[in-house]
Design a protein around this motif. Structure first.
Motif, PDB file in Angstrom:
ATOM      1  N   PRO A 255       0.815  -1.232   0.000  1.00  0.00           N
ATOM      2  CA  PRO A 255       0.000   0.000   0.000  1.00  0.00           C
ATOM      3  C   PRO A 255       0.843   1.276   0.000  1.00  0.00           C
ATOM      4  CG  PRO A 255      -0.110  -1.081   2.149  1.00  0.00           C
ATOM      5  CD  PRO A 255       0.626  -2.010   1.240  1.00  0.00           C
ATOM      6  N   ASP A 256       2.141   1.144   0.294  1.00  0.00           N
ATOM      7  CA  ASP A 256       3.009   2.326   0.232  1.00  0.00           C
ATOM      8  C   ASP A 256       3.535   2.575  -1.179  1.00  0.00           C
ATOM      9  OD1 ASP A 256       2.698   2.886   2.880  1.00  0.00           O
ATOM     10  OD2 ASP A 256       4.450   1.727   3.506  1.00  0.00           O
ATOM     11  N   ASN A 299       3.265  -4.344  -5.984  1.00  0.00           N
ATOM     12  CA  ASN A 299       2.724  -3.015  -5.670  1.00  0.00           C
ATOM     13  C   ASN A 299       1.221  -3.024  -5.868  1.00  0.00           C
ATOM     14  OD1 ASN A 299       5.440  -2.005  -5.442  1.00  0.00           O
ATOM     15  ND2 ASN A 299       5.508  -2.225  -7.679  1.00  0.00           N
ATOM     16  N   ARG A 300       0.586  -2.072  -5.234  1.00  0.00           N
ATOM     17  CA  ARG A 300      -0.862  -1.971  -5.348  1.00  0.00           C
ATOM     18  C   ARG A 300      -1.227  -1.240  -6.649  1.00  0.00           C
ATOM     19  NH1 ARG A 300      -4.321  -1.953   0.072  1.00  0.00           N
ATOM     20  NH2 ARG A 300      -2.910  -3.666   0.560  1.00  0.00           N
ATOM     21  N   GLU A 327      -0.353  10.338   1.788  1.00  0.00           N
ATOM     22  CA  GLU A 327      -1.105   9.581   0.779  1.00  0.00           C
ATOM     23  C   GLU A 327      -0.559   9.869  -0.622  1.00  0.00           C
ATOM     24  OE1 GLU A 327      -5.547   9.420   2.827  1.00  0.00           O
ATOM     25  OE2 GLU A 327      -4.874  11.272   1.876  1.00  0.00           O
ATOM     26  N   ALA A 328      -0.220  11.139  -0.855  1.00  0.00           N
ATOM     27  CA  ALA A 328       0.321  11.507  -2.173  1.00  0.00           C
ATOM     28  C   ALA A 328       1.681  10.833  -2.393  1.00  0.00           C
ATOM     29  CB  ALA A 328       0.436  13.021  -2.295  1.00  0.00           C
ATOM     30  N   ASP A 329       2.495  10.744  -1.321  1.00  0.00           N
ATOM     31  CA  ASP A 329       3.803  10.093  -1.436  1.00  0.00           C
ATOM     32  C   ASP A 329       3.677   8.640  -1.876  1.00  0.00           C
ATOM     33  OD1 ASP A 329       5.121  12.343  -0.601  1.00  0.00           O
ATOM     34  OD2 ASP A 329       5.344  11.691   1.491  1.00  0.00           O
ATOM     35  N   ARG A 332       3.037   6.233  -6.623  1.00  0.00           N
ATOM     36  CA  ARG A 332       4.355   6.262  -7.267  1.00  0.00           C
ATOM     37  C   ARG A 332       4.274   6.692  -8.719  1.00  0.00           C
ATOM     38  NH1 ARG A 332       8.341   3.493  -4.725  1.00  0.00           N
ATOM     39  NH2 ARG A 332       9.617   4.779  -6.114  1.00  0.00           N
ATOM     40  N   PHE A 333       3.133   6.416  -9.365  1.00  0.00           N
ATOM     41  CA  PHE A 333       3.007   6.801 -10.779  1.00  0.00           C
ATOM     42  C   PHE A 333       1.528   6.944 -11.110  1.00  0.00           C
ATOM     43  CE2 PHE A 333       3.701   7.178 -15.229  1.00  0.00           C
ATOM     44  CZ  PHE A 333       5.029   7.552 -15.362  1.00  0.00           C
TER      45      PHE A 333
END
Ligand SMILES: *[C@@H]1O[C@H](CO)[C@@H](O)[C@H](O)[C@H]1NC(C)=O
Ligand SMILES: *[C@@H]1O[C@H](CO)[C@@H](O)[C@H](O)[C@H]1NC(C)=O
Ligand SMILES: [Zn+2]
Length: 494
Positions: A255-256, A299-300, A327-329, A332-333
């Motif tokens: 989730p990160d 990744n999520r 949350e924005a961090d 990733r794309f």
């Protein structure tokens, strides 16, 4: 090597009766089919047909589109996903009718703008025209000095289109006393349609756009000192309405480290929006449908169907401006898919100033070119849902096959139907989007820097915050207008 190992493990587990099937980009590519992509488009077109011809914000065709996507996401076979909706409100506007009667009593072809103020009803505004003759390289009626010496009090200003925002021309017309504006085109062809933006509410006068031939003829008569009286009548509704963004996210994956794909689910009021953006919405549905079968995500992956894009990117800006910095961090794309099946397609791959954009852009580009499509890199503009993500410093890319002639002549028109699609381009782009989503879902993401720091976030929040303040003020104004509107005529809801 890897695919073989993965395949071996998957078939081993499958033979043991466990439904583990590991994700690969190749499986997603195979699972995304032209037939299913087109089935969604057919359904979006049908939804529009049954709901007044569109799937626009604030109208029943949009609600039906949300239900269509949710029905799919909430099926039992989507148990590897969570899905949710994010409600938000925005000022809805619809022009129910517009007419212009010319000086000789003739009916003139006229088009209304989005967020066009209404006139008194049933009489409309009848007044002599006044020309705004200055027409230089800065356009016509765009700047204070171009209105010098024009007292438009009690008149309808005749203004030529072009060079600056129409809302700017209308603001100046209002400050110079005009009751309304007749905006004539600066090129041959049908009168234009455009949006004034909700933020213009209360600041502009009613407007009708007409053809260049008519505008120039009236201009000549004014130059010959003739009085040219016209009647503009606009029946417009303004009110706050609720709408929704729709999300689906894989349960598996860190989730990160979230890879996001977005497409807008609303159309313009003028048509069913099959290419714009049924194409992207359909692609996301099929990619999510493909993903639902597989495990092994590192990744999520989060899918977003945005609301009220055509009213000013409202849904995606609502989402991005409400993300906390943390949350924005985690995002990733971001990949944006808006108009990916234009009938005479170009194959643009977005890449912006952020060097990290190429992490996704390069993969989209290479996938398309390796399948024989003439992909090229193109810069982001300001007119789709990537805007909020770029402002947050999130690395972004996406695909785009062109809007307007020659790529998509039915852009924003009633003819944006299932006929307005190149199925081969749509399939190629949807597959590229799916393959690259799978690649990123499986990647260590080591070569992908996290978004630029929190100052970007602050800047974004304050800029978007100001935009939302403008919209809020406009909504308050619209509510006051409505309560004393239209000579006691009740505002109907649609
Ligand atoms: C939208 O407005 C309605 C009516 O004003 C209100 O009940 C609702 O809570 C609002 N929704 C959101 C998400 O703000
Ligand atoms: C202006 O046009 C509208 C709509 O056609 C009509 O109802 C109205 O009577 C006209 N107003 C005048 C003053 O002629
Ligand atoms: Zn669009």
């Amino acid at each position: 090597m890897k695919p073989t190992v993965a395949f071996g493990l998957a078939s081993f587990l499958a033979s043991r009766g466990l439904a583990t099937d590991l994700l690969t980009p190749e499986k997603i590519e195979t699972d995304v089919t032209t037939e299913e992509l087109q089935r969604n488009l057919w359904n979006f077109n049908y939804i529009a047909d049954r709901n007044g011809g569109n799937r626009a914000f604030g109208l029943p065709g949009y609600k039906a589109s949300v239900d269509y996507v949710l029905e799919r996401l909430q099926r039992p076979d989507f148990h590897k996903f969570t899905s949710w909706v994010q409600p938000f409100n925005h000022t809805f506007n619809q022009v129910r009718s517009i007419s212009v009667t010319g000086p000789d009593g003739e009916d003139v072809e006229v088009v209304a703008l989005i967020y066009n103020p209404g006139t008194p009803l049933p009489d409309g505004i009848t007044a002599p025209l006044i020309d705004t003759p200055v027409d230089d390289e800065r356009g016509s009626g765009c700047f204070e000095d171009q209105w010098e010496g024009i007292d438009a009090t009690g008149r309808i200003a005749l203004v030529k289109r072009g060079a600056c925002a129409i809302a700017d021309k209308l603001r100046l017309a209002k400050t110079h006393g005009a009751l309304a504006v007749i905006l004539y085109n600066n090129a041959e062809g049908r009168p234009i349609q455009a949006t004034l933006g909700a933020e213009s509410i209360g600041q502009v006068v009613p407007v009708g756009t007409i053809r260049i031939e008519v505008g120039e003829a009236w201009k000549e008569r004014l130059a010959a000192d003739e009085e040219v009286v016209v009647n503009l009548t606009v029946d417009a509704v303004f009110e706050e309405r609720e709408t929704w963004n729709v999300f689906a996210e894989t349960k598996e994956g860190d989730p990160d480290n979230v890879v996001m794909l977005g497409a807008h689910l609303d159309s313009v009021q003028a048509g069913p929006g099959v290419n714009d953006d049924g194409s992207g919405s359909s692609a996301l549905l099929e990619i999510a449908t493909a993903f639902r079968r597989y495990d092994g995500l590192r990744n999520r992956v989060r899918f977003a169907w945005w609301g009220a894009e055509e009213s000013g990117l409202v849904g995606s800006l609502h989402y991005t401006s409400n993300l906390s910095p943390d949350e924005a961090d985690r995002v990733r794309f971001y990949f944006n898919y808006d108009m990916i099946g234009s009938p005479y397609p170009v194959f643009a791959v977005y890449e912006g100033d952020n060097p990290a954009d190429s992490f996704g852009a390069r993969r989209l580009h290479d996938h398309l070119t390796s399948h024989g499509y003439p992909a090229y890199y193109g810069a982001f503009g300001t007119s789709s849902d990537y805007v909020g993500f770029l402002e947050l410093g999130i690395p972004s890319s996406g695909l785009f096959t062109g809007a307007g002639a020659p790529a998509a002549p039915c852009y924003h028109l009633a003819c944006d139907t299932t006929e307005n699609i190149d199925a081969d381009a749509l399939t190629a782009n949807a597959r590229a989007a799916g393959v690259v989503a799978a690649q990123l879902a499986l990647d260590s993401l080591e070569g992908l820097p996290r978004r630029a720091d929190a100052t970007v976030n602050l800047r974004h929040r304050s800029r978007i915050g100001r935009q939302f303040d403008r919209w809020r003020r406009a909504a308050e104004f619209a509510a006051v207008e409505k309560s004393c509107s239209a000579h006691g005529e009740k505002v109907r809801t649609v």
